[in-house]
Design a protein around this motif. Structure first.
Motif, PDB file in Angstrom:
ATOM      1  N   SER A  44       0.702  -1.174  -0.054  1.00 45.40           N
ATOM      2  CA  SER A  44      -0.039   0.019  -0.060  1.00 45.40           C
ATOM      3  C   SER A  44       0.744   1.181   0.125  1.00 45.40           C
ATOM      4  N   TYR A  45       0.260   2.559   0.173  1.00 49.27           N
ATOM      5  CA  TYR A  45       1.074   3.624   0.259  1.00 49.27           C
ATOM      6  C   TYR A  45       0.648   4.314   1.467  1.00 49.27           C
ATOM      7  N   TYR A  46       1.634   5.205   1.820  1.00 49.03           N
ATOM      8  CA  TYR A  46       1.117   6.242   2.879  1.00 49.03           C
ATOM      9  C   TYR A  46       1.671   7.734   2.390  1.00 49.03           C
ATOM     10  N   LYS A  47       0.763   8.318   2.507  1.00 49.63           N
ATOM     11  CA  LYS A  47       0.988   9.822   2.187  1.00 49.63           C
ATOM     12  C   LYS A  47       1.190  10.823   3.663  1.00 49.63           C
ATOM     13  N   VAL A  48       2.540  11.328   3.570  1.00 50.34           N
ATOM     14  CA  VAL A  48       2.870  12.002   4.729  1.00 50.34           C
ATOM     15  C   VAL A  48       2.280  13.473   4.711  1.00 50.34           C
ATOM     16  N   GLU A  49       1.340  13.727   5.556  1.00 53.64           N
ATOM     17  CA  GLU A  49       0.549  14.764   5.598  1.00 53.64           C
ATOM     18  C   GLU A  49       1.279  16.336   6.227  1.00 53.64           C
ATOM     19  N   THR A  50       2.312  15.879   7.293  1.00 50.58           N
ATOM     20  CA  THR A  50       2.676  17.034   7.916  1.00 50.58           C
ATOM     21  C   THR A  50       4.115  16.951   7.831  1.00 50.58           C
ATOM     22  N   GLU A  51       4.977  17.905   8.185  1.00 53.53           N
ATOM     23  CA  GLU A  51       6.265  17.851   8.290  1.00 53.53           C
ATOM     24  C   GLU A  51       7.046  17.211   9.642  1.00 53.53           C
ATOM     25  N   GLU A  52       6.148  16.490  10.061  1.00 55.05           N
ATOM     26  CA  GLU A  52       6.711  15.817  11.598  1.00 55.05           C
ATOM     27  C   GLU A  52       8.034  14.862  11.228  1.00 55.05           C
ATOM     28  N   TYR A  53       8.267  14.429  10.161  1.00 48.68           N
ATOM     29  CA  TYR A  53       8.938  13.368   9.694  1.00 48.68           C
ATOM     30  C   TYR A  53      10.380  13.816   9.289  1.00 48.68           C
ATOM     31  N   THR A  54      10.534  15.157   9.084  1.00 46.21           N
ATOM     32  CA  THR A  54      11.771  15.565   8.559  1.00 46.21           C
ATOM     33  C   THR A  54      12.908  15.254   9.384  1.00 46.21           C
ATOM     34  N   PRO A  55      14.015  15.024   9.030  1.00 47.35           N
ATOM     35  CA  PRO A  55      14.631  14.892   7.498  1.00 47.35           C
ATOM     36  C   PRO A  55      14.420  13.735   6.807  1.00 47.35           C
ATOM     37  N   ASP A  56      13.897  12.714   7.244  1.00 46.43           N
ATOM     38  CA  ASP A  56      13.654  11.467   6.683  1.00 46.43           C
ATOM     39  C   ASP A  56      12.542  11.466   5.603  1.00 46.43           C
ATOM     40  N   GLU A  58       9.367  14.269   3.857  1.00 53.10           N
ATOM     41  CA  GLU A  58       8.963  15.723   3.741  1.00 53.10           C
ATOM     42  C   GLU A  58       7.515  15.537   3.672  1.00 53.10           C
ATOM     43  N   LYS A  59       6.693  16.676   3.695  1.00 48.38           N
ATOM     44  CA  LYS A  59       5.351  16.879   3.576  1.00 48.38           C
ATOM     45  C   LYS A  59       5.086  16.266   2.198  1.00 48.38           C
ATOM     46  N   ASN A  60       3.867  15.668   1.797  1.00 44.61           N
ATOM     47  CA  ASN A  60       3.311  15.071   0.772  1.00 44.61           C
ATOM     48  C   ASN A  60       4.144  14.017   0.079  1.00 44.61           C
ATOM     49  N   ASP A  61       5.047  13.569   0.760  1.00 42.66           N
ATOM     50  CA  ASP A  61       5.791  12.318   0.338  1.00 42.66           C
ATOM     51  C   ASP A  61       4.967  11.133   0.279  1.00 42.66           C
ATOM     52  N   PHE A  62       5.092  10.149  -0.701  1.00 40.30           N
ATOM     53  CA  PHE A  62       4.334   9.078  -0.793  1.00 40.30           C
ATOM     54  C   PHE A  62       5.417   8.225  -0.400  1.00 40.30           C
ATOM     55  N   ILE A  63       5.099   7.182   0.392  1.00 38.20           N
ATOM     56  CA  ILE A  63       5.910   5.946   0.929  1.00 38.20           C
ATOM     57  C   ILE A  63       5.179   4.642   0.652  1.00 38.20           C
ATOM     58  N   ILE A  64       5.895   3.654  -0.108  1.00 38.64           N
ATOM     59  CA  ILE A  64       5.470   2.741  -0.289  1.00 38.64           C
ATOM     60  C   ILE A  64       5.666   1.741   0.915  1.00 38.64           C
ATOM     61  N   ASP A 127      11.755  10.739  -4.049  1.00 37.99           N
ATOM     62  CA  ASP A 127      11.328  12.264  -4.143  1.00 37.99           C
ATOM     63  C   ASP A 127      10.386  12.403  -5.389  1.00 37.99           C
ATOM     64  N   PHE A 128      11.051  11.760  -6.632  1.00 31.75           N
ATOM     65  CA  PHE A 128      10.481  11.901  -7.950  1.00 31.75           C
ATOM     66  C   PHE A 128       9.204  11.124  -7.927  1.00 31.75           C
ATOM     67  N   LEU A 129       8.898  10.170  -7.372  1.00 29.11           N
ATOM     68  CA  LEU A 129       7.664   9.245  -7.311  1.00 29.11           C
ATOM     69  C   LEU A 129       6.701  10.093  -6.642  1.00 29.11           C
ATOM     70  N   SER A 130       7.275  10.580  -5.339  1.00 28.21           N
ATOM     71  CA  SER A 130       6.177  11.637  -4.495  1.00 28.21           C
ATOM     72  C   SER A 130       5.797  12.882  -5.173  1.00 28.21           C
ATOM     73  N   LEU A 131       6.587  13.496  -6.145  1.00 29.95           N
ATOM     74  CA  LEU A 131       6.373  14.475  -6.673  1.00 29.95           C
ATOM     75  C   LEU A 131       5.154  14.370  -8.018  1.00 29.95           C
ATOM     76  N   LEU A 132       5.606  13.174  -8.455  1.00 28.75           N
ATOM     77  CA  LEU A 132       4.626  12.755  -9.660  1.00 28.75           C
ATOM     78  C   LEU A 132       3.240  12.199  -9.282  1.00 28.75           C
ATOM     79  N   LEU A 133       3.210  11.430  -8.064  1.00 29.49           N
ATOM     80  CA  LEU A 133       2.064  11.192  -7.506  1.00 29.49           C
ATOM     81  C   LEU A 133       1.373  12.208  -6.968  1.00 29.49           C
TER      82      LEU A 133
END
Length: 161
Positions: A44-56, A58-64, A127-133
């Motif tokens: 599945s995927y998880y979309k990071v909604e906040t900036e709580e997880y920086t530096p690992d 970023e906000k709006n990153d999609f994680i598989i 980062d590219f996949l996150s931006l694209l999605l």
């Protein structure tokens, strides 16, 4: 020109069908099985909604994420809290069947859960996949692509004499 338009039409059709099928699957699965975090073939995927997880992350990153029984210290995991709240946290320690999770940028946000409550472990991030999605799942973009798909046959089969 016709070959290029046909290829563009096929790409748009595949994109729209994929978005439609994935949306239908995830929404149906959530409702039928009362599961707030459905998996498709254990992924599945998880979309990071906040900036709580920086530096690992970023906000709006999609994680598989992938369903897994094994977790290690430092992994990011997805778990469900209070039956319907999906959380994403970092593993800070393991003690037998108990796993301690923490939001990396918060001092007071530590929780201990049973390992069986962990749904999935992060496996891939780009980062590219996150931006694209992020861009492709914007409602305005989906509507624009749908409009182009509807108008494309008119452009393709028009006689340009």
């Amino acid at each position: 020109m016709k070959v290029l338009l046909t290829l563009l039409k096929a790409i748009i059709a595949i994109y729209l069908v994929a978005i439609l099928l994935l949306t239908a699957f995830f929404l149906t699965y959530k409702e039928l099985y009362d599961n707030p975090f459905p998996l498709l073939f254990d992924y599945s995927y998880y979309k990071v909604e906040t900036e709580e997880y920086t530096p690992d992350y970023e906000k709006n990153d999609f994680i598989i994420v992938k369903k897994s029984d094994e977790v290690s210290q430092g992994d990011y995991v997805v778990y469900v809290e209070k039956k319907d709240i999906v959380r994403f946290r970092k593993v800070v320690s393991k003690n037998g069947a108990l796993v301690t999770l923490k939001n990396p940028n918060s001092k007071d946000d530590e929780v201990t859960i049973d390992r069986k409550d962990i749904i999935a472990v992060s496996t891939y991030h780009s980062d590219f996949l996150s931006l694209l999605l992020t861009w492709l799942t914007e409602p305005v973009v989906v509507i624009a692509i749908f409009v182009v798909a509807v108008l494309l046959p008119e452009v393709q089969y028009r006689d340009y004499d």
